[in-house]
Design a protein around this motif. Structure first.
Motif, PDB file in Angstrom:
ATOM      1  N   GLY A 189      22.607  25.878  53.608  1.00 31.01           N
ATOM      2  CA  GLY A 189      21.775  24.663  53.486  1.00 31.01           C
ATOM      3  C   GLY A 189      22.214  24.011  52.766  1.00 31.01           C
ATOM      4  N   MET A 190      22.771  24.306  51.615  1.00 27.96           N
ATOM      5  CA  MET A 190      23.903  23.373  50.773  1.00 27.96           C
ATOM      6  C   MET A 190      24.325  22.702  50.718  1.00 27.96           C
ATOM      7  SD  MET A 190      24.951  24.286  47.076  1.00 27.96           S
ATOM      8  CE  MET A 190      23.921  25.530  46.477  1.00 27.96           C
ATOM      9  N   LEU A 191      25.135  23.094  52.029  1.00 25.73           N
ATOM     10  CA  LEU A 191      26.865  22.489  52.012  1.00 25.73           C
ATOM     11  C   LEU A 191      26.035  21.150  53.029  1.00 25.73           C
ATOM     12  CD1 LEU A 191      29.291  25.909  52.616  1.00 25.73           C
ATOM     13  CD2 LEU A 191      29.330  24.163  50.943  1.00 25.73           C
ATOM     14  N   PRO A 192      25.621  21.560  54.225  1.00 26.02           N
ATOM     15  CA  PRO A 192      25.206  20.234  55.309  1.00 26.02           C
ATOM     16  C   PRO A 192      24.321  18.820  54.349  1.00 26.02           C
ATOM     17  CG  PRO A 192      24.807  21.968  56.217  1.00 26.02           C
ATOM     18  CD  PRO A 192      25.121  22.711  54.533  1.00 26.02           C
ATOM     19  N   VAL A 193      23.351  19.476  52.936  1.00 26.94           N
ATOM     20  CA  VAL A 193      22.249  19.163  52.830  1.00 26.94           C
ATOM     21  C   VAL A 193      22.543  18.102  51.923  1.00 26.94           C
ATOM     22  CG1 VAL A 193      20.489  18.595  51.538  1.00 26.94           C
ATOM     23  CG2 VAL A 193      20.193  20.380  53.536  1.00 26.94           C
ATOM     24  N   ASP A 194      23.816  19.003  50.942  1.00 32.02           N
ATOM     25  CA  ASP A 194      24.388  17.931  49.760  1.00 32.02           C
ATOM     26  C   ASP A 194      25.430  16.944  50.178  1.00 32.02           C
ATOM     27  OD1 ASP A 194      26.805  19.922  50.265  1.00 32.02           O
ATOM     28  OD2 ASP A 194      26.772  20.473  48.358  1.00 32.02           O
ATOM     29  N   TYR A 195      26.772  17.341  50.670  1.00 29.79           N
ATOM     30  CA  TYR A 195      27.036  15.945  51.669  1.00 29.79           C
ATOM     31  C   TYR A 195      26.314  15.036  52.500  1.00 29.79           C
ATOM     32  CZ  TYR A 195      30.376  18.624  51.097  1.00 29.79           C
ATOM     33  OH  TYR A 195      32.179  20.400  50.393  1.00 29.79           O
ATOM     34  N   THR A 196      25.498  15.181  53.491  1.00 31.97           N
ATOM     35  CA  THR A 196      24.446  14.357  53.254  1.00 31.97           C
ATOM     36  C   THR A 196      23.584  13.679  52.427  1.00 31.97           C
ATOM     37  OG1 THR A 196      24.259  15.417  55.725  1.00 31.97           O
ATOM     38  CG2 THR A 196      22.272  13.508  55.091  1.00 31.97           C
TER      39      THR A 196
END
Length: 113
Positions: free
Chosen positions: A94-101
């Motif tokens: 979850g962290m990878l897509p959320v932090d880039y967004t």
């Protein structure tokens, strides 16, 4: 930091296999636990971040990754280790897509891809 959390098992897997007496299947599943967790985490946290907001989702995924990664160092057996590695990867998924967004939201509109 995320990639370190994912590949660390690969470095210590031979020692874990020896210490815990893992079978070939258990050894393979332990290596796969990170990827299984990331798949489930990406699906789950994508929905949660859309529904409840990216900031809270990001905070929860960071904490989940930390707790799963930290506690896995103290795992007394294979099942607990597998579950904690899955938990850490669930947070990373979850962290990878959320932090880039979140990062992209701070870019000027004309600079976004």
């Amino acid at each position: 930091a995320e990639i370190t959390e994912l590949v660390i098992v690969g470095f210590v897997a031979p020692a874990i296999e020896k210490d815990m007496g893992l079978s070939a299947v258990e050894y393979g599943l332990l290596g796969s636990s990170s990827f299984l967790g990331m798949i489930a985490g990406a699906l789950f946290w994508g929905y949660i971040s859309d529904r409840y907001g990216r900031q809270i989702s990001f905070s929860l995924t960071v904490w989940l990754t930390f707790i799963g990664g930290f506690l896995s160092a103290f795992s007394p057996n294979y099942i607990i280790l597998f579950l904690l590695r899955f938990t850490a990867a669930f947070g990373i998924g979850g962290m990878l897509p959320v932090d880039y967004t979140i990062f992209l939201e701070f870019l000027p509109t004309q600079k976004r891809g």
